[in-house]
Design a protein around this motif. Sequence first.
Motif, short mmCIF file in Angstrom:
data_model
loop_
_atom_site.label_atom_id
_atom_site.label_comp_id
_atom_site.label_asym_id
_atom_site.label_seq_id
_atom_site.Cartn_x
_atom_site.Cartn_y
_atom_site.Cartn_z
N ALA A 156 24.64 127.24 -17.29
CA ALA A 156 24.69 128.46 -16.48
C ALA A 156 25.99 129.22 -16.72
O ALA A 156 26.00 130.46 -16.80
N ILE A 157 27.11 128.50 -16.84
CA ILE A 157 28.41 129.15 -17.11
C ILE A 157 28.39 129.81 -18.48
O ILE A 157 28.84 130.94 -18.64
N ASN A 158 27.85 129.11 -19.49
CA ASN A 158 27.78 129.68 -20.84
C ASN A 158 26.87 130.91 -20.87
O ASN A 158 27.18 131.90 -21.52
N LYS A 159 25.75 130.85 -20.14
CA LYS A 159 24.82 131.97 -20.11
C LYS A 159 25.44 133.18 -19.42
O LYS A 159 25.25 134.31 -19.85
N ALA A 160 26.22 132.92 -18.35
CA ALA A 160 26.85 134.02 -17.61
C ALA A 160 28.06 134.58 -18.34
O ALA A 160 28.49 135.69 -18.06
N GLY A 161 28.61 133.83 -19.27
CA GLY A 161 29.78 134.29 -20.02
C GLY A 161 31.08 134.16 -19.26
O GLY A 161 32.07 134.80 -19.59
N VAL A 162 31.09 133.33 -18.22
CA VAL A 162 32.31 133.13 -17.43
C VAL A 162 33.16 132.07 -18.12
O VAL A 162 32.67 131.03 -18.54
N ILE A 163 34.45 132.35 -18.21
CA ILE A 163 35.37 131.40 -18.82
C ILE A 163 35.96 130.54 -17.71
O ILE A 163 36.49 131.08 -16.74
N PRO A 164 35.85 129.21 -17.80
CA PRO A 164 36.46 128.38 -16.77
C PRO A 164 37.98 128.56 -16.79
O PRO A 164 38.59 128.60 -17.84
N SER A 165 38.56 128.68 -15.63
CA SER A 165 40.00 128.94 -15.56
C SER A 165 40.77 127.65 -15.34
O SER A 165 40.30 126.73 -14.69
N ALA A 166 41.98 127.63 -15.86
CA ALA A 166 42.89 126.51 -15.66
C ALA A 166 44.24 127.08 -15.26
O ALA A 166 44.62 128.16 -15.70
N ARG A 167 44.95 126.40 -14.44
CA ARG A 167 46.23 126.88 -13.97
C ARG A 167 47.39 126.35 -14.81
O ARG A 167 48.49 126.83 -14.71
N LYS A 168 47.13 125.34 -15.65
CA LYS A 168 48.18 124.72 -16.45
C LYS A 168 47.69 124.50 -17.88
O LYS A 168 46.52 124.23 -18.10
N LEU A 169 48.62 124.61 -18.84
CA LEU A 169 48.30 124.38 -20.24
C LEU A 169 49.41 123.56 -20.85
O LEU A 169 50.60 123.86 -20.66
#
Length: 134
Positions: A60-73
Amino acid sequence: MSKKYQKQAVLGLLGIGLIASPLLMKLPAQFRAFNTAANIEASENVERSRIAQRKETADAINKAGVIPSARKLRIRGYLDTPKRNPRIDTSGYLEDETVFVYDSSGVCVGQIQAREWKWKYHYKNLCNDAPSLN
């Protein structure tokens, strides 16, 4: 039934009981094994359903095109030094996203803010409010 046949019937039932006793002795162990197998199967079914739900969510996330967010890298293979700017690729981040960037030892080296890389040696006090990397 007459008394004449009662002794023979009791002896017959006793013989059948002796013959069946090894089977009856194994029953408690078989119940435990069955319960263990049923518990393992139930936990595997729960895990399978969790995996299926995760797959549905990812699809569903891939279909919607939403990028999962992260607060740290965390940057692997880079140690904090003022001589070398890591120049992070910011193309995968959103305009309103703020991400703190850490080196491989867990020291804050900068921040990605509004798709712009900000290095702590060019922007003062950038890492003062950085959350700890756990």
